[in-house]
Enzyme design. Sequence first.
Site, short mmCIF file in Angstrom:
data_model
loop_
_atom_site.label_atom_id
_atom_site.label_comp_id
_atom_site.label_asym_id
_atom_site.label_seq_id
_atom_site.Cartn_x
_atom_site.Cartn_y
_atom_site.Cartn_z
N HIS A 14 -11.39 4.69 -0.17
CA HIS A 14 -11.22 3.92 1.07
C HIS A 14 -12.02 2.61 1.02
CE1 HIS A 14 -10.15 7.92 3.20
NE2 HIS A 14 -9.04 7.26 2.93
N ARG A 42 -2.52 -1.96 -3.55
CA ARG A 42 -3.65 -1.05 -3.46
C ARG A 42 -3.53 -0.04 -4.59
NH1 ARG A 42 -4.25 4.12 0.42
NH2 ARG A 42 -6.44 4.62 0.05
N ARG A 82 -5.99 18.11 3.02
CA ARG A 82 -7.00 18.32 1.97
C ARG A 82 -8.21 19.04 2.56
NH1 ARG A 82 -7.26 12.21 0.09
NH2 ARG A 82 -5.74 11.91 1.76
N ASN A 96 -5.38 10.70 8.17
CA ASN A 96 -4.86 11.82 7.38
C ASN A 96 -5.73 12.03 6.15
OD1 ASN A 96 -2.80 13.88 6.89
ND2 ASN A 96 -2.26 12.62 5.14
N ASN A 99 0.88 -1.17 0.00
CA ASN A 99 0.00 0.00 0.00
C ASN A 99 0.92 1.22 0.00
OD1 ASN A 99 -1.79 2.07 0.51
ND2 ASN A 99 -2.79 1.07 2.24
N ILE A 155 -7.04 8.17 13.30
CA ILE A 155 -7.75 9.00 14.27
C ILE A 155 -8.93 8.24 14.87
CG2 ILE A 155 -9.09 11.11 14.58
CD1 ILE A 155 -7.43 12.37 12.32
N GLY A 156 -9.68 7.57 14.03
CA GLY A 156 -10.86 6.86 14.50
C GLY A 156 -10.54 5.76 15.50
N GLU A 171 -6.41 -2.95 5.57
CA GLU A 171 -6.44 -2.93 4.11
C GLU A 171 -5.49 -3.95 3.52
OE1 GLU A 171 -7.20 1.73 3.13
OE2 GLU A 171 -5.59 1.26 4.55
N HIS A 192 -13.94 6.31 8.43
CA HIS A 192 -12.50 6.12 8.22
C HIS A 192 -11.85 7.48 8.43
CE1 HIS A 192 -8.95 4.18 6.13
NE2 HIS A 192 -8.64 5.47 6.07
N LEU A 193 -11.36 7.69 9.64
CA LEU A 193 -10.80 8.99 10.01
C LEU A 193 -9.30 8.88 10.19
CD1 LEU A 193 -13.48 10.12 12.65
CD2 LEU A 193 -13.49 10.46 10.17
#
Length: 407
Positions: free
Chosen positions: A181, A93, A241, A211, A8, A329-330, A379, A208-209
């Site tokens: 994602h 990926r 972003r 970067n 990935n 983060i999540g 992933e 999905h939190l």
Amino acid sequence: MKAIVSLNAGSSSIKFALFTLEDPAAPHMVAGGKVEKIGISPSLTIRAADGTLLHQHDWRGGERLTHAILLEELSGWLLGHLAGHELVGIGHRIVHGGTRFAEPRILDQTLLADLEALCALAPLHQPHNLAAVRAMMKIHPALPQIACFDTAFHRQMPETASRFALPRALHDAGIRRYGFHGLSYEFIARQLREVETNLADGRVIAAHLGNGASLCAMRGGRSIDTTMGFTALDGLMMGTRCGTLDPGVVLHLQTELGMGVGEVEELLYRKSGLLGVSGISSDMRALHDAESPAAGEAIELFVWRAARECGAMAASLGGVDGVVFTAGIGENHAGIRRQLCERLEWLGIRLDQQANEESQQIISSGDSAVRVLVIPTNEELMIALHTATLLRRLRGSVSPQRGGRCI
């Protein structure tokens, strides 16, 4: 023993994992890790599945080291230290599959050229995904390289959710909402079937939190709606972003402020989000520790935007039975989860504060109308599953007919 590698590759990091295939239908991870800070001060960390540190290396003064050079270093370490495993395929990926590619595919020069044409739609990711493919093709020319598309999971979205309000000819030409994602959301849907069977069949907002950040509205484990659209720039506020933006701002930047296309792309992809609002960092951990009012404002905006979009996902689902937090983060930031759940109390969410602070799997209280979970994403495992499945389908069984190498 036969093995496959999942890669990935991002703009500044390469995540990877080695899986053995005792059972070809159930890849077993034996080692994995990450090359971080590419372009700044690269470092490599490899750990066994149980967390034991296997290898660590820093390249001081390695600012100019490319993904290809670092992948060669990684491959060399694997060749030298994981003897007895026969490598039969490498899964990658690939962030954007466009309108043509959803199922995993064997990568060749023709497919690479087709995917290269999509780089403008995912400039932070697609070029690095494809660079990793080319590097591994050079290092392992006889091995199958498998593309696993991040947009694939959302291909089943209703037609209404995939359209922009633009002329039909533009939609037919591929200007539509794709979503991203997908490998992460596919893993979450898979995990829910194992840990929360009833919820897996219900209405779930997966968050999905990290970067890069997005939401996915899932019903019965299928994507119904998502916050990212034509590119990975849309939706939530992210590390660098901006997320959803009035398109008139882009016109204003170009016509009134005289910014060129490249300058606008640099601004929206690399200089906005948490970094742009705070003026400090794109890292939520750094902002949490900072005492700057601007850092606090960036965090507040991140939470507000996420809560606002959760409302949109709830509308698409017609109600919510569960919320799942995942990604950097999540999974790790109890404060962000708490603040977001507080803004979503109108949905019937009630948080168990201690469970949240401890990042337990279930963090909602017993009287919560909505089940709230924390599920670490994987992933790399989804890439391994897709890779093993495709190889098995193409060959009847996973075997190195094209010259598997021992590593």
